[in-house]
Design an enzyme around this catalytic site. Sequence first.
Site, short mmCIF file in Angstrom:
data_model
loop_
_atom_site.label_atom_id
_atom_site.label_comp_id
_atom_site.label_asym_id
_atom_site.label_seq_id
_atom_site.Cartn_x
_atom_site.Cartn_y
_atom_site.Cartn_z
N HIS A 1 8.51 3.34 9.05
CA HIS A 1 8.36 2.44 10.21
C HIS A 1 7.08 2.81 10.97
O HIS A 1 6.81 3.99 11.19
CB HIS A 1 9.58 2.58 11.13
CG HIS A 1 9.51 1.68 12.31
ND1 HIS A 1 9.80 0.33 12.25
CD2 HIS A 1 9.13 1.92 13.59
CE1 HIS A 1 9.62 -0.20 13.44
NE2 HIS A 1 9.22 0.74 14.27
N MET B 1 10.88 -6.09 4.97
CA MET B 1 10.98 -6.79 6.25
C MET B 1 12.29 -7.58 6.39
O MET B 1 12.34 -8.59 7.09
CB MET B 1 9.76 -7.70 6.44
CG MET B 1 8.42 -6.95 6.37
SD MET B 1 8.28 -5.50 7.45
CE MET B 1 7.85 -6.32 8.99
N GLU C 1 1.00 6.88 6.99
CA GLU C 1 2.20 6.50 6.22
C GLU C 1 2.07 6.94 4.77
O GLU C 1 3.02 7.44 4.16
CB GLU C 1 2.42 4.99 6.29
CG GLU C 1 2.82 4.49 7.65
CD GLU C 1 3.09 2.98 7.69
OE1 GLU C 1 3.74 2.53 8.64
OE2 GLU C 1 2.64 2.26 6.78
N SER D 1 0.84 -1.21 0.00
CA SER D 1 0.00 0.00 0.00
C SER D 1 0.87 1.26 0.00
O SER D 1 0.49 2.28 -0.59
CB SER D 1 -0.97 0.00 1.18
OG SER D 1 -0.30 0.17 2.40
N ASN D 2 2.05 1.19 0.60
CA ASN D 2 2.96 2.35 0.57
C ASN D 2 3.59 2.53 -0.81
O ASN D 2 3.81 3.66 -1.25
CB ASN D 2 4.02 2.23 1.65
CG ASN D 2 3.50 2.64 3.01
OD1 ASN D 2 3.31 3.83 3.27
ND2 ASN D 2 3.22 1.68 3.87
N VAL E 1 19.22 -1.04 13.39
CA VAL E 1 17.84 -1.11 12.90
C VAL E 1 16.98 0.05 13.44
O VAL E 1 17.00 0.34 14.64
CB VAL E 1 17.21 -2.47 13.30
CG1 VAL E 1 15.73 -2.51 12.94
CG2 VAL E 1 17.94 -3.61 12.62
N ASP E 2 16.25 0.71 12.55
CA ASP E 2 15.29 1.76 12.89
C ASP E 2 15.90 2.89 13.72
O ASP E 2 15.26 3.42 14.64
CB ASP E 2 14.07 1.14 13.63
CG ASP E 2 13.34 0.14 12.76
OD1 ASP E 2 13.33 0.31 11.53
OD2 ASP E 2 12.79 -0.82 13.31
N ILE F 1 16.53 -7.29 7.40
CA ILE F 1 17.55 -6.45 8.03
C ILE F 1 18.62 -6.11 7.00
O ILE F 1 19.08 -6.99 6.26
CB ILE F 1 18.15 -7.15 9.26
CG1 ILE F 1 17.09 -7.17 10.38
CG2 ILE F 1 19.42 -6.44 9.74
CD1 ILE F 1 17.49 -7.98 11.59
N ASN G 1 13.37 4.68 4.92
CA ASN G 1 12.48 3.62 5.42
C ASN G 1 11.25 4.23 6.07
O ASN G 1 11.30 5.32 6.63
CB ASN G 1 13.24 2.77 6.45
CG ASN G 1 12.41 1.61 6.98
OD1 ASN G 1 11.78 0.88 6.21
ND2 ASN G 1 12.37 1.43 8.29
C1 GAR Z 1 3.82 -0.64 6.85
O1 GAR Z 1 2.90 -0.35 7.86
C2 GAR Z 1 5.23 -0.33 7.30
O2 GAR Z 1 5.30 0.70 8.23
C3 GAR Z 1 5.64 -1.63 7.92
O3 GAR Z 1 5.08 -2.61 7.10
C4 GAR Z 1 3.86 -2.13 6.55
C5 GAR Z 1 3.86 -2.42 5.06
O4 GAR Z 1 2.62 -2.09 4.49
N1 GAR Z 1 7.07 -1.72 7.97
C6 GAR Z 1 7.74 -2.33 8.95
O5 GAR Z 1 7.19 -2.88 9.88
C7 GAR Z 1 9.25 -2.28 8.80
N2 GAR Z 1 9.89 -2.93 9.90
P1 GAR Z 1 2.45 -2.05 2.91
O6 GAR Z 1 3.05 -3.32 2.34
O7 GAR Z 1 0.96 -2.03 2.68
O8 GAR Z 1 3.13 -0.81 2.39
#
Ligand code: GAR
Length: 188
Positions: free
Chosen positions: A109, A90, A174, A13-14, A144-145, A92, A107
Amino acid sequence: VAKLGILASGDGSNFEAVAQAIQTRQLNAKIEVLIYNNPDAYVAKRAENSNIPAVLLNHRDYTQREDLDTAIAKTLQQYNVEIVVMAGWMRIVTQVLIDAFPDKIINIHPSLLPSFKGSRAIEQALASGVKITGCTVHLVSLEVDSGKILMQSAVPILPEDTLKTLHSRIQAEEHKILPAAIAIYRLH
Ligand code: GAR
Protein backbone atom coordinates in the site's frame (compact mmCIF):
# COMPACT_ATOMS: atom_id res chain seq x y z
CA VAL A 1 10.73 -22.55 -2.62
CA ALA A 2 7.58 -20.60 -1.74
CA LYS A 3 4.86 -20.83 -4.35
CA LEU A 4 3.50 -17.35 -5.00
CA GLY A 5 0.32 -16.21 -6.68
CA ILE A 6 0.30 -12.54 -7.63
CA LEU A 7 -2.85 -10.42 -8.00
CA ALA A 8 -2.40 -7.20 -9.98
CA SER A 9 -4.63 -4.67 -11.72
CA GLY A 10 -2.34 -2.31 -13.59
CA ASP A 11 1.19 -1.62 -14.71
CA GLY A 12 2.81 -4.35 -12.67
CA SER A 13 6.08 -2.69 -11.65
CA ASN A 14 5.78 -4.47 -8.29
CA PHE A 15 5.14 -7.78 -10.06
CA GLU A 16 8.36 -7.13 -11.98
CA ALA A 17 10.26 -6.31 -8.77
CA VAL A 18 9.22 -9.65 -7.24
CA ALA A 19 10.13 -11.52 -10.45
CA GLN A 20 13.53 -9.75 -10.49
CA ALA A 21 14.22 -10.58 -6.83
CA ILE A 22 13.54 -14.23 -7.62
CA GLN A 23 15.78 -14.16 -10.67
CA THR A 24 18.65 -12.61 -8.73
CA ARG A 25 18.10 -15.13 -5.90
CA GLN A 26 17.30 -12.49 -3.26
CA LEU A 27 13.98 -14.25 -2.89
CA ASN A 28 13.66 -18.04 -2.79
CA ALA A 29 10.25 -18.34 -4.41
CA LYS A 30 8.46 -19.01 -7.67
CA ILE A 31 5.57 -17.09 -9.19
CA GLU A 32 3.14 -19.87 -10.12
CA VAL A 33 0.47 -17.60 -11.57
CA LEU A 34 -0.51 -13.99 -12.15
CA ILE A 35 -4.19 -13.15 -11.81
CA TYR A 36 -5.26 -9.81 -13.28
CA ASN A 37 -8.69 -8.20 -13.51
CA ASN A 38 -8.31 -5.59 -16.24
CA PRO A 39 -8.00 -6.89 -19.82
CA ASP A 40 -5.68 -3.99 -20.71
CA ALA A 41 -3.37 -4.27 -17.69
CA TYR A 42 0.27 -4.06 -18.76
CA VAL A 43 1.17 -6.55 -16.05
CA ALA A 44 -0.15 -9.32 -18.36
CA LYS A 45 2.53 -8.42 -20.90
CA ARG A 46 5.20 -8.58 -18.19
CA ALA A 47 4.04 -12.08 -17.20
CA GLU A 48 4.09 -13.20 -20.82
CA ASN A 49 7.65 -11.87 -21.22
CA SER A 50 8.71 -13.86 -18.14
CA ASN A 51 6.83 -17.02 -19.19
CA ILE A 52 4.62 -16.85 -16.11
CA PRO A 53 1.03 -18.12 -16.56
CA ALA A 54 -1.43 -15.23 -16.52
CA VAL A 55 -5.16 -15.66 -15.87
CA LEU A 56 -7.63 -12.86 -16.56
CA LEU A 57 -10.54 -12.81 -14.10
CA ASN A 58 -12.47 -9.72 -15.11
CA HIS A 59 -14.43 -8.35 -12.15
CA ARG A 60 -17.07 -7.08 -14.62
CA ASP A 61 -18.04 -10.72 -15.29
CA TYR A 62 -19.11 -11.24 -11.66
CA THR A 63 -22.13 -9.68 -9.98
CA GLN A 64 -20.89 -10.16 -6.40
CA ARG A 65 -17.41 -9.51 -4.99
CA GLU A 66 -17.63 -12.98 -3.40
CA ASP A 67 -18.05 -14.61 -6.82
CA LEU A 68 -14.87 -13.00 -8.13
CA ASP A 69 -13.02 -14.08 -4.97
CA THR A 70 -14.30 -17.66 -5.35
CA ALA A 71 -12.89 -17.77 -8.88
CA ILE A 72 -9.61 -16.28 -7.66
CA ALA A 73 -9.30 -18.81 -4.81
CA LYS A 74 -10.00 -21.69 -7.20
CA THR A 75 -7.36 -20.52 -9.64
CA LEU A 76 -4.78 -20.02 -6.88
CA GLN A 77 -5.51 -23.53 -5.57
CA GLN A 78 -5.18 -25.02 -9.06
CA TYR A 79 -1.67 -23.60 -9.18
CA ASN A 80 -0.86 -24.84 -5.65
CA VAL A 81 -0.18 -21.31 -4.45
CA GLU A 82 1.02 -20.95 -0.84
CA ILE A 83 1.36 -17.17 -0.51
CA VAL A 84 -0.82 -14.61 -2.28
CA VAL A 85 0.74 -11.24 -3.09
CA MET A 86 -1.44 -8.27 -3.97
CA ALA A 87 0.83 -6.07 -6.07
CA GLY A 88 -1.37 -3.16 -7.08
CA TRP A 89 -4.63 -5.10 -6.72
CA MET A 90 -7.42 -2.52 -6.81
CA ARG A 91 -10.36 -4.69 -5.70
CA ILE A 92 -11.78 -4.96 -2.18
CA VAL A 93 -11.21 -8.45 -0.79
CA THR A 94 -13.97 -10.52 0.82
CA GLN A 95 -14.01 -13.18 3.53
CA VAL A 96 -14.11 -15.83 0.78
CA LEU A 97 -10.52 -15.18 -0.28
CA ILE A 98 -9.29 -14.56 3.26
CA ASP A 99 -10.75 -17.90 4.42
CA ALA A 100 -9.11 -19.72 1.50
CA PHE A 101 -5.67 -18.29 2.43
CA PRO A 102 -5.74 -17.37 6.13
CA ASP A 103 -2.71 -15.21 7.08
CA LYS A 104 -1.25 -15.94 3.65
CA ILE A 105 -2.25 -12.79 1.75
CA ILE A 106 0.21 -9.89 1.56
CA ASN A 107 -0.55 -6.40 0.20
CA ILE A 108 1.55 -3.39 -0.74
CA HIS A 109 0.00 0.00 0.00
CA PRO A 110 1.40 3.42 -0.96
CA SER A 111 1.33 5.15 2.45
CA LEU A 112 2.64 4.71 5.96
CA LEU A 113 -0.36 2.88 7.39
CA PRO A 114 -2.50 3.47 9.40
CA SER A 115 -2.43 6.86 7.64
CA PHE A 116 -4.16 7.26 4.27
CA LYS A 117 -5.99 3.98 3.75
CA GLY A 118 -7.91 3.35 0.53
CA SER A 119 -7.37 3.90 -3.15
CA ARG A 120 -6.28 7.57 -3.08
CA ALA A 121 -3.49 7.33 -0.54
CA ILE A 122 -0.90 9.40 -2.40
CA GLU A 123 -3.32 12.23 -3.27
CA GLN A 124 -4.45 12.33 0.35
CA ALA A 125 -0.89 12.45 1.69
CA LEU A 126 -0.06 15.32 -0.70
CA ALA A 127 -3.23 17.23 0.21
CA SER A 128 -2.76 16.75 3.94
CA GLY A 129 0.51 18.66 4.17
CA VAL A 130 2.51 15.88 5.82
CA LYS A 131 6.22 15.98 5.01
CA ILE A 132 6.85 12.24 5.17
CA THR A 133 4.87 9.43 3.62
CA GLY A 134 5.94 6.06 2.26
CA CYS A 135 4.73 2.52 1.70
CA THR A 136 3.64 -0.45 3.77
CA VAL A 137 3.63 -4.21 3.26
CA HIS A 138 0.94 -5.79 5.41
CA LEU A 139 -1.18 -8.89 5.84
CA VAL A 140 -4.66 -8.63 4.39
CA SER A 141 -7.64 -8.67 6.72
CA LEU A 142 -11.31 -7.96 6.03
CA GLU A 143 -11.03 -4.32 7.02
CA VAL A 144 -9.28 -2.50 4.15
CA ASP A 145 -5.57 -1.70 4.67
CA SER A 146 -5.69 -2.69 8.33
CA GLY A 147 -3.91 -6.05 8.73
CA LYS A 148 -0.65 -6.72 10.56
CA ILE A 149 2.21 -4.56 9.28
CA LEU A 150 5.24 -6.51 7.99
CA MET A 151 7.50 -3.76 6.63
CA GLN A 152 7.48 -0.02 5.91
CA SER A 153 9.69 2.51 4.19
CA ALA A 154 9.51 6.30 4.56
CA VAL A 155 9.61 8.75 1.64
CA PRO A 156 9.93 12.53 2.10
CA ILE A 157 7.39 14.78 0.37
CA LEU A 158 9.24 17.56 -1.44
CA PRO A 159 7.76 21.04 -1.99
CA GLU A 160 7.77 20.58 -5.77
CA ASP A 161 6.23 17.10 -5.68
CA THR A 162 3.34 16.19 -7.95
CA LEU A 163 1.27 13.03 -7.75
CA LYS A 164 3.50 11.57 -10.44
CA THR A 165 6.89 12.40 -8.91
CA LEU A 166 5.83 11.33 -5.44
CA HIS A 167 4.29 8.08 -6.71
CA SER A 168 7.44 7.17 -8.59
CA ARG A 169 9.63 7.73 -5.48
CA ILE A 170 7.20 5.68 -3.37
CA GLN A 171 7.23 2.90 -5.96
CA ALA A 172 11.03 2.77 -5.91
CA GLU A 173 10.73 1.92 -2.19
CA GLU A 174 7.88 -0.53 -2.82
CA HIS A 175 10.12 -2.44 -5.20
CA LYS A 176 12.59 -2.95 -2.33
CA ILE A 177 10.28 -3.76 0.58
CA LEU A 178 7.76 -5.99 -1.21
CA PRO A 179 10.30 -8.71 -2.14
CA ALA A 180 12.08 -8.24 1.21
CA ALA A 181 8.87 -8.68 3.19
CA ILE A 182 7.91 -11.79 1.20
CA ALA A 183 11.37 -13.24 1.84
CA ILE A 184 10.99 -12.75 5.59
CA TYR A 185 7.36 -13.78 5.78
CA ARG A 186 7.79 -17.02 3.86
CA LEU A 187 10.06 -18.32 6.63
CA HIS A 188 7.17 -18.29 9.12
C1 GAR B 1 1.47 0.65 -6.22
O1 GAR B 1 2.01 1.91 -5.96
C2 GAR B 1 0.69 0.14 -5.04
O2 GAR B 1 1.16 0.59 -3.82
C3 GAR B 1 -0.68 0.69 -5.32
O3 GAR B 1 -0.83 0.58 -6.70
C4 GAR B 1 0.43 0.74 -7.34
C5 GAR B 1 0.60 -0.37 -8.36
O4 GAR B 1 1.76 -0.18 -9.11
N1 GAR B 1 -1.67 -0.07 -4.60
C6 GAR B 1 -2.78 0.45 -4.10
O5 GAR B 1 -3.07 1.62 -4.21
C7 GAR B 1 -3.66 -0.55 -3.37
N2 GAR B 1 -4.82 0.11 -2.84
P1 GAR B 1 2.30 -1.34 -10.06
O6 GAR B 1 1.13 -1.85 -10.89
O7 GAR B 1 3.32 -0.67 -10.95
O8 GAR B 1 2.90 -2.42 -9.21
